[in-house]
Scaffold this motif. Structure first.
Motif, PDB file in Angstrom:
ATOM      1  N   MET A  85       0.847  -1.197   0.000  1.00 22.70           N
ATOM      2  CA  MET A  85       0.000   0.000   0.000  1.00 22.70           C
ATOM      3  C   MET A  85       0.877   1.239   0.000  1.00 22.70           C
ATOM      4  O   MET A  85       2.053   1.183   0.341  1.00 22.70           O
ATOM      5  CB  MET A  85      -0.882   0.000   1.260  1.00 22.70           C
ATOM      6  N   ASN A  86       0.275   2.368  -0.360  1.00 20.67           N
ATOM      7  CA  ASN A  86       1.020   3.626  -0.351  1.00 20.67           C
ATOM      8  C   ASN A  86       1.515   3.928   1.051  1.00 20.67           C
ATOM      9  O   ASN A  86       0.813   3.737   2.025  1.00 20.67           O
ATOM     10  CB  ASN A  86       0.100   4.777  -0.805  1.00 20.67           C
ATOM     11  N   GLY A  87       2.723   4.399   1.117  1.00 19.43           N
ATOM     12  CA  GLY A  87       3.261   4.746   2.425  1.00 19.43           C
ATOM     13  C   GLY A  87       3.912   3.597   3.141  1.00 19.43           C
ATOM     14  O   GLY A  87       4.499   3.789   4.211  1.00 19.43           O
ATOM     15  N   ASP A  88       3.829   2.407   2.581  1.00 17.41           N
ATOM     16  CA  ASP A  88       4.400   1.243   3.257  1.00 17.41           C
ATOM     17  C   ASP A  88       5.896   1.394   3.455  1.00 17.41           C
ATOM     18  O   ASP A  88       6.417   1.059   4.523  1.00 17.41           O
ATOM     19  CB  ASP A  88       4.129  -0.031   2.459  1.00 17.41           C
ATOM     20  N   ARG A  89       6.602   1.845   2.429  1.00 18.14           N
ATOM     21  CA  ARG A  89       8.057   1.926   2.539  1.00 18.14           C
ATOM     22  C   ARG A  89       8.451   2.817   3.706  1.00 18.14           C
ATOM     23  O   ARG A  89       9.277   2.456   4.533  1.00 18.14           O
ATOM     24  CB  ARG A  89       8.656   2.450   1.233  1.00 18.14           C
ATOM     25  N   ASP A  90       7.838   3.994   3.785  1.00 22.57           N
ATOM     26  CA  ASP A  90       8.160   4.909   4.884  1.00 22.57           C
ATOM     27  C   ASP A  90       7.823   4.289   6.221  1.00 22.57           C
ATOM     28  O   ASP A  90       8.560   4.456   7.205  1.00 22.57           O
ATOM     29  CB  ASP A  90       7.391   6.230   4.714  1.00 22.57           C
ATOM     30  N   ARG A  91       6.681   3.569   6.248  1.00 28.06           N
ATOM     31  CA  ARG A  91       6.249   2.929   7.497  1.00 28.06           C
ATOM     32  C   ARG A  91       7.264   1.902   7.964  1.00 28.06           C
ATOM     33  O   ARG A  91       7.638   1.850   9.133  1.00 28.06           O
ATOM     34  CB  ARG A  91       4.890   2.263   7.280  1.00 28.06           C
ATOM     35  N   PHE A  92       7.731   1.090   7.023  1.00 28.71           N
ATOM     36  CA  PHE A  92       8.689   0.045   7.391  1.00 28.71           C
ATOM     37  C   PHE A  92      10.031   0.653   7.792  1.00 28.71           C
ATOM     38  O   PHE A  92      10.671   0.203   8.748  1.00 28.71           O
ATOM     39  CB  PHE A  92       8.865  -0.967   6.257  1.00 28.71           C
ATOM     40  N   LEU A  93      10.464   1.667   7.086  1.00 27.79           N
ATOM     41  CA  LEU A  93      11.740   2.291   7.432  1.00 27.79           C
ATOM     42  C   LEU A  93      11.641   2.974   8.786  1.00 27.79           C
ATOM     43  O   LEU A  93      12.574   2.914   9.598  1.00 27.79           O
ATOM     44  CB  LEU A  93      12.157   3.293   6.344  1.00 27.79           C
ATOM     45  N   SER A  94      10.505   3.626   9.044  1.00 27.44           N
ATOM     46  CA  SER A  94      10.308   4.272  10.345  1.00 27.44           C
ATOM     47  C   SER A  94      10.307   3.260  11.467  1.00 27.44           C
ATOM     48  O   SER A  94      10.739   3.553  12.584  1.00 27.44           O
ATOM     49  CB  SER A  94       8.976   5.030  10.401  1.00 27.44           C
ATOM     50  N   ALA A  95       9.813   2.065  11.168  1.00 24.41           N
ATOM     51  CA  ALA A  95       9.759   1.019  12.201  1.00 24.41           C
ATOM     52  C   ALA A  95      11.146   0.432  12.478  1.00 24.41           C
ATOM     53  O   ALA A  95      11.331  -0.248  13.489  1.00 24.41           O
ATOM     54  CB  ALA A  95       8.824  -0.100  11.759  1.00 24.41           C
ATOM     55  N   GLY A  96      12.102   0.711  11.576  1.00 25.19           N
ATOM     56  CA  GLY A  96      13.451   0.223  11.833  1.00 25.19           C
ATOM     57  C   GLY A  96      13.951  -0.814  10.848  1.00 25.19           C
ATOM     58  O   GLY A  96      15.070  -1.312  10.971  1.00 25.19           O
ATOM     59  N   PHE A  97      13.114  -1.185   9.873  1.00 27.21           N
ATOM     60  CA  PHE A  97      13.583  -2.091   8.824  1.00 27.21           C
ATOM     61  C   PHE A  97      14.533  -1.329   7.901  1.00 27.21           C
ATOM     62  O   PHE A  97      14.439  -0.117   7.757  1.00 27.21           O
ATOM     63  CB  PHE A  97      12.403  -2.614   8.001  1.00 27.21           C
ATOM     64  N   ASP A  98      15.432  -2.068   7.284  1.00 23.27           N
ATOM     65  CA  ASP A  98      16.359  -1.445   6.345  1.00 23.27           C
ATOM     66  C   ASP A  98      15.767  -1.353   4.941  1.00 23.27           C
ATOM     67  O   ASP A  98      16.192  -0.527   4.126  1.00 23.27           O
ATOM     68  CB  ASP A  98      17.663  -2.248   6.312  1.00 23.27           C
ATOM     69  N   ASP A  99      14.828  -2.205   4.645  1.00 20.47           N
ATOM     70  CA  ASP A  99      14.124  -2.163   3.361  1.00 20.47           C
ATOM     71  C   ASP A  99      12.941  -3.128   3.454  1.00 20.47           C
ATOM     72  O   ASP A  99      12.785  -3.811   4.469  1.00 20.47           O
ATOM     73  CB  ASP A  99      15.056  -2.546   2.208  1.00 20.47           C
TER      74      ASP A  99
END
Lengths: 123, 128
Positions: A85-99
Motif C-alpha cells: 500500500m502507499n506509504g508502506d516503505r516509509d512505514r517500514f523504514l520508520s519502524a526500523g527495517f532497512d528495506d
C-alpha cells in the motif's frame, strides 16, 4: 558464503526463497518469531529476511526485539510482506527495517541486489 | 463466454497470471513448479476449509489469518482472482465487518476450485 536468516511461516514462500538464494547464501530458516530470536542469539547472520505476518509474535515485534538487543541492533533486516500500500516503505523504514519487499517476489534480480547492497553496507 | 481451449469461462482464465508458473519454472525447473503446486493443492484446500469452519463459529481472527496466507500462496501460482477474493475477506475480517463474508467464502471456495482445474492443466502442459 554469507548467511541469511529467513523467518517465514509459509512453506511455499520458503521454497521460493531457497530457489532464489540457496546457491549463493547459507540459509537459516525459522517459521515463527520466537524460534528466530533464539536462533539469532545463537548465531548472528549477515542479514535477516523477516515476514511481517507470523503466527504469534509478528514481524514488527520480532524487529523491535532485534533492535533492542545490543548484539543484533545493527543487523540488516528486510521486511517481507504481502501488503503493498502507499506509504508502506516509509512505514517500514520508520519502524526500523532497512528495506522491504512485496510478495510474491517477481523481480529476482532486484531482490538479490537489495540483499547484496545491505550486506555490503553493513560491512 | 467460454474459452476456446477448455472448460473455464474466459473471465476466469483471464484472472490467472500466466507468467507466474513460467517464472517458477525458470527459477527451479519442473521440480520447483511441482513442489509449489503440490503445496498449493494440499495446504490451499486446508486453508479454504479452515475459513469455512471459522465462519461457523464466528472466528474472524482465524479467517483473517488463513485468508492472508492463502493470498500469498495464490499469488505465487498466479491465481489473481483467488487473491482478490481472499483479500476482500481478510480486510473485512480484520475490520470486524461480518456482512458479506459468507457470500465471499462461497466465492472463495468456487475460485479455489476453478484455479485447481487451471493449474492441473498448466502443470500437465509444462511436462515434456
Amino acid at each position: 558464503m554469507k548467511t541469511l536468516t529467513v523467518v517465514e511461516d509459509n512453506l511455499d514462500n520458503l521454497l521460493l526463497v531457497r530457489a532464489l538464494l540457496g546457491k549463493e547464501y547459507r540459509l537459516l530458516t525459522y517459521e515463527d518469531g520466537r524460534a528466530a530470536l533464539e536462533g539469532l542469539n545463537e548465531e548472528r547472520p549477515d542479514l535477516v529476511l523477516l515476514d511481517i505476518s507470523l503466527p504469534g509474535m509478528d514481524g514488527n515485534e520480532v524487529l523491535k526485539r532485534i533492535r533492542a538487543n545490543a548484539a543484533l541492533a545493527d543487523l540488516p533486516v528486510i521486511a517481507l510482506t504481502a501488503h503493498a500500500m502507499n506509504g508502506d516503505r516509509d512505514r517500514f523504514l520508520s519502524a526500523g527495517f532497512d528495506d522491504y519487499l512485496t510478495k510474491p517476489i517477481i523481480d529476482a534480480d532486484h531482490f538479490k541486489s537489495i540483499i547484496q547492497n545491505l550486506i555490503c553496507k553493513a560491512g | 463466454m467460454r474459452s476456446l481451449s477448455g472448460d473455464l469461462p474466459m473471465h476466469q482464465l483471464a484472472h490467472m497470471d500466466h507468467t507466474a508458473l513460467t517464472r517458477l519454472y525458470e527459477l527451479g525447473g519442473i521440480g520447483l513448479v511441482d513442489e509449489i503446486l503440490e503445496y498449493f493443492y494440499d495446504v490451499g484446500a486446508q486453508r479454504v476449509d479452515r475459513v469455512k469452519r471459522a465462519w461457523t463459529v464466528g472466528d474472524l481472527l482465524t479467517i483473517e489469518r488463513e485468508t492472508h496466507a492463502l493470498r500469498s500462496s495464490a499469488l505465487n501460482v498466479g491465481a489473481v482472482a483467488l487473491n482478490d477474493v481472499a483479500t476482500e475477506i481478510e480486510t473485512r475480517a480484520r475490520r470486524g465487518h461480518r456482512e458479506g463474508i459468507p457470500e465471499l467464502i462461497t466465492e472463495l471456495a468456487a475460485a479455489y476450485g476453478d484455479v485447481l482445474i487451471h493449474l492441473h492443466r498448466s502443470q500437465s502442459d509444462m511436462r515434456p
